[in-house]
Design a protein around this motif. Structure first.
Motif, mmCIF file in Angstrom:
data_model
loop_
_atom_site.group_PDB
_atom_site.id
_atom_site.type_symbol
_atom_site.label_atom_id
_atom_site.label_comp_id
_atom_site.label_asym_id
_atom_site.label_seq_id
_atom_site.Cartn_x
_atom_site.Cartn_y
_atom_site.Cartn_z
ATOM 1 N N LYS A 13 0.833 -1.199 0.000
ATOM 2 C CA LYS A 13 0.000 0.000 0.000
ATOM 3 C C LYS A 13 0.874 1.257 0.000
ATOM 4 O O LYS A 13 0.579 2.228 -0.714
ATOM 5 N N LYS A 16 2.373 1.728 -3.436
ATOM 6 C CA LYS A 16 1.359 2.209 -4.367
ATOM 7 C C LYS A 16 1.137 3.700 -4.177
ATOM 8 O O LYS A 16 1.032 4.455 -5.148
ATOM 9 N N HIS A 17 1.082 4.146 -2.921
ATOM 10 C CA HIS A 17 0.875 5.562 -2.644
ATOM 11 C C HIS A 17 2.060 6.403 -3.129
ATOM 12 O O HIS A 17 1.866 7.488 -3.706
ATOM 13 N N GLN A 20 1.785 6.776 -6.824
ATOM 14 C CA GLN A 20 0.762 7.750 -7.187
ATOM 15 C C GLN A 20 1.271 9.178 -6.993
ATOM 16 O O GLN A 20 1.023 10.057 -7.825
ATOM 17 N N LEU A 21 1.991 9.412 -5.895
ATOM 18 C CA LEU A 21 2.573 10.743 -5.666
ATOM 19 C C LEU A 21 3.576 11.103 -6.757
ATOM 20 O O LEU A 21 3.580 12.223 -7.272
ATOM 21 N N VAL A 75 -5.121 11.769 -5.389
ATOM 22 C CA VAL A 75 -3.872 11.434 -4.698
ATOM 23 C C VAL A 75 -3.900 11.897 -3.248
ATOM 24 O O VAL A 75 -3.467 11.170 -2.351
ATOM 25 N N GLU A 78 -6.787 11.512 1.262
ATOM 26 C CA GLU A 78 -6.682 11.112 2.667
ATOM 27 C C GLU A 78 -6.045 12.181 3.530
ATOM 28 O O GLU A 78 -6.174 12.160 4.742
ATOM 29 N N ARG A 79 -5.354 13.096 2.911
ATOM 30 C CA ARG A 79 -4.643 14.112 3.682
ATOM 31 C C ARG A 79 -5.566 15.264 4.026
ATOM 32 O O ARG A 79 -6.317 15.756 3.200
#
Length: 107
Positions: A13, A16-17, A20-21, A75, A78-79
């Motif tokens: 995970k 993957k993040h 994406q960033l 992206v 969640e932040r």
């Protein structure tokens, strides 16, 4: 055995993040380059097709801006800018500041 599996899932995970960033930053860098070129093109355009070129450039700018905002929302969904931990730290900071000011005033 299960803890190893969850660790592996967390690692996947995280990878993957990060991917994406990375893709978002590449997308954003390309957007900035093309934005600069299109704005320069708007500045120098002349001739009988000036209105067509301007409308094409502006439509590309608007559509790509929408696309980059959509990508950013995906992206960074969640932040949060102001997390609960940030609020707690700020409250503690202000309380400490008030406490220091009160002790200085009477010393």
């Amino acid at each position: 055995m299960e803890s190893h599996n969850t660790e592996e899932q967390k690692l996947l995970k995280a990878k993957k993040h990060v991917r994406q960033l990375k893709l978002f930053y590449i997308h954003f860098a390309g957007y900035l380059v093309v934005l600069a070129l299109l704005l320069y093109n708007l500045y120098i355009v002349e001739g009988e097709y000036k209105n067509n070129i301007i409308s094409l450039n502006l439509s590309v700018l608007v559509l790509w801006t929408v696309a980059i905002l959509w990508h950013a929302l995906k992206v960074f969904k969640e932040r949060k800018v102001f997390k609960k931990s940030w609020e707690d730290k700020k409250i503690a900071s202000y309380l400490e500041k008030d406490h220091v000011e009160e002790t200085k005033m009477w010393e």
